[in-house]
Write a protein that holds these residues in place. Structure first.
Motif, PDB file in Angstrom:
ATOM      1  N   THR A  39       0.905  -1.144   0.018  1.00  0.00           N
ATOM      2  CA  THR A  39      -0.138  -0.047   0.013  1.00  0.00           C
ATOM      3  C   THR A  39       0.811   1.304  -0.042  1.00  0.00           C
ATOM      4  O   THR A  39       1.522   1.501   0.969  1.00  0.00           O
ATOM      5  CB  THR A  39      -0.762   0.062   1.052  1.00  0.00           C
ATOM      6  OG1 THR A  39      -0.003  -0.179   2.368  1.00  0.00           O
ATOM      7  CG2 THR A  39      -2.081  -1.016   1.371  1.00  0.00           C
ATOM      8  N   GLY A  40       1.005   1.829  -1.116  1.00  0.00           N
ATOM      9  CA  GLY A  40       1.479   3.078  -1.275  1.00  0.00           C
ATOM     10  C   GLY A  40       3.228   2.792  -1.217  1.00  0.00           C
ATOM     11  O   GLY A  40       3.805   1.708  -1.178  1.00  0.00           O
ATOM     12  N   GLY A  41       3.934   3.891  -0.969  1.00  0.00           N
ATOM     13  CA  GLY A  41       5.446   3.818  -1.177  1.00  0.00           C
ATOM     14  C   GLY A  41       6.040   3.389  -2.563  1.00  0.00           C
ATOM     15  O   GLY A  41       5.334   3.487  -3.546  1.00  0.00           O
ATOM     16  N   ILE A  42       7.423   3.504  -2.513  1.00  0.00           N
ATOM     17  CA  ILE A  42       8.219   3.167  -3.750  1.00  0.00           C
ATOM     18  C   ILE A  42       7.787   1.917  -4.456  1.00  0.00           C
ATOM     19  O   ILE A  42       8.034   0.674  -3.613  1.00  0.00           O
ATOM     20  CB  ILE A  42       9.333   3.654  -3.832  1.00  0.00           C
ATOM     21  CG1 ILE A  42       9.531   5.146  -3.295  1.00  0.00           C
ATOM     22  CG2 ILE A  42      10.289   3.378  -4.922  1.00  0.00           C
ATOM     23  CD1 ILE A  42      11.158   5.367  -2.828  1.00  0.00           C
ATOM     24  N   ASN A  43       7.505   1.781  -5.660  1.00  0.00           N
ATOM     25  CA  ASN A  43       7.371   0.387  -6.202  1.00  0.00           C
ATOM     26  C   ASN A  43       8.798   0.024  -6.633  1.00  0.00           C
ATOM     27  O   ASN A  43       8.975   0.258  -7.890  1.00  0.00           O
ATOM     28  CB  ASN A  43       6.337   0.372  -7.332  1.00  0.00           C
ATOM     29  CG  ASN A  43       6.116  -0.843  -7.987  1.00  0.00           C
ATOM     30  OD1 ASN A  43       6.710  -1.808  -7.724  1.00  0.00           O
ATOM     31  ND2 ASN A  43       4.989  -0.812  -8.724  1.00  0.00           N
ATOM     32  N   TRP A  44       9.556  -0.744  -5.856  1.00  0.00           N
ATOM     33  CA  TRP A  44      10.814  -0.980  -6.177  1.00  0.00           C
ATOM     34  C   TRP A  44      10.865  -2.163  -7.353  1.00  0.00           C
ATOM     35  O   TRP A  44      11.909  -2.045  -7.973  1.00  0.00           O
ATOM     36  CB  TRP A  44      11.590  -1.665  -4.899  1.00  0.00           C
ATOM     37  CG  TRP A  44      11.963  -0.478  -3.977  1.00  0.00           C
ATOM     38  CD1 TRP A  44      11.274  -0.327  -2.829  1.00  0.00           C
ATOM     39  CD2 TRP A  44      12.839   0.534  -4.139  1.00  0.00           C
ATOM     40  NE1 TRP A  44      11.798   1.039  -2.092  1.00  0.00           N
ATOM     41  CE2 TRP A  44      12.866   1.105  -2.996  1.00  0.00           C
ATOM     42  CE3 TRP A  44      13.912   0.770  -5.252  1.00  0.00           C
ATOM     43  CZ2 TRP A  44      13.680   2.495  -2.688  1.00  0.00           C
ATOM     44  CZ3 TRP A  44      14.589   1.897  -5.057  1.00  0.00           C
ATOM     45  CH2 TRP A  44      14.548   2.592  -3.792  1.00  0.00           C
TER      46      TRP A  44
END
Ligand code: HEM
Lengths: 145, 148
Positions: free
Chosen positions: B16-21
């Motif tokens: 949920t959210g954050g950087i999509n590494w």
């Protein structure tokens, strides 16, 4: 035998069933045929050049130790066997690089995804041209006077 | 109440959210790949094809190249891009095949540690390299060392 008694009760079909499962997968981008084999080759070449790269960084780092240390190790590479192994290495990197560009074309370009199979043979073609240019040259360097 | 779990239920839960590494890793594989084609084929052309090819490679040859800022940048870029590309590719493969969590953790840590050490080592060599080390046999050095 239960099977035998069962077949006595049920009429034996005279013709084989109408719907047969295909002998081999019809082939999608990732299963069967060119799509799958290009992926297998991409993976094997990727792992091979990764391990080569680890060794290659270590041997080149010897230039920081001393000229002698570097030359001794590099001279041990200058044998006919290593000369042939280098052909294998260039073949692996060549395939991985050209097929990597094919993967990128498939990912970003509808034409690429549609014609991925044809593109595989284009990759093989370019790869053969690359090797046809490199192999004679390398044999000349390794075996020539 | 559902008795059967939905197929492909993620073990770690949905992000949920954050950087999509993973997305940036995917993009990195492609971006670095395009640049590496130029860097690696140029590297092979100069070191293996032109001149005397592999036969010509020795300390003096490397000394000549690594004393030129052009090749320092070339080789430095190649080092970083290829090693991170290869390590990230190996990470994908480990995730595909190593089903035992302990084995997987060990393998992934091994990849990470070896990558950091080799990038540090390679960068150190490229930036601190002396093509004309004092006291070395002049016959083993690049010809421009004589002028020093
Ligand atoms: C020469 C230019 C190169 C190009 C164009 C290229 C391209 C690619 C691409 C597009 C992928 C697929 C990534 C994905 O499926 O998400 C990939 C995977 C990979 N590459 Fe490269 N690459 C190159 C050089 C290298 C080098 C030098 C190494 C080794 C250090 C390497 C090792 C790998 C590995 C291990 C994988 C993972 C394979 C897999 O998941 O099946 N590649 N490469």
């Amino acid at each position: 035998m239960p099977e035998k008694s069962a077949s006595n009760l049920v009429a034996e079909p005279q013709s084989p069933p109408k719907i047969r499962s295909p002998k081999r997968p019809a082939g999608t981008l990732y299963r069967g045929n060119e799509g799958m084999w290009s992926w297998v080759l991409h993976r094997i070449t990727g792992v091979s050049i990764y391990f080569f790269l680890l060794v290659h960084i270590l041997d080149t780092a010897l230039v920081r130790v001393s000229p002698d240390a570097y030359n001794i190790v590099i001279d041990s590479y200058k044998t006919p066997l290593m000369g042939l192994a280098e052909i294998g290495l260039v073949a692996a990197i060549g395939f991985h690089a050209i097929n990597g560009l094919r993967i990128i074309l498939i990912d970003f370009w509808a034409f690429g995804a549609k014609h991925q199979r044809t593109l595989f043979w284009v990759v093989i073609g370019i790869w053969l041209v690359l090797l046809a240019g490199f192999i004679p040259r390398q044999l000349m360097h390794v075996f020539g006077g | 109440m559902s008795l059967i779990e939905a197929p492909r239920t993620p073990t770690r839960g949905r992000r949920t959210g954050g950087i999509n590494w993973e997305k940036w890793g995917w993009i990195y594989m492609r971006a670095s790949g395009v640049v590496l084609v130029v860097l690696i084929f140029g590297h092979l052309l100069v070191n293996m094809f032109l001149g005397e090819g592999v036969k010509a490679i020795d300390f003096a040859f490397v000394g000549g190249k690594l004393s030129d800022p052009f090749w320092q940048v070339w080789d430095g870029l190649m080092l970083w891009l290829a090693l991170i590309h290869g390590a990230n590719g190996m990470r994908t493969i480990v995730n595909d095949y190593a089903t035992n969590p302990k084995v997987r953790t060990v393998l992934l840590a091994g990849i990470a540690v070896s990558t950091i050490i080799l990038i540090a080592l390679g960068t150190l060599v490229i930036t601190t390299f002396d093509p004309c080390p004092a006291g070395a046999d002049p016959a083993l050095l690049a010809s421009f060392c004589e002028a020093l």
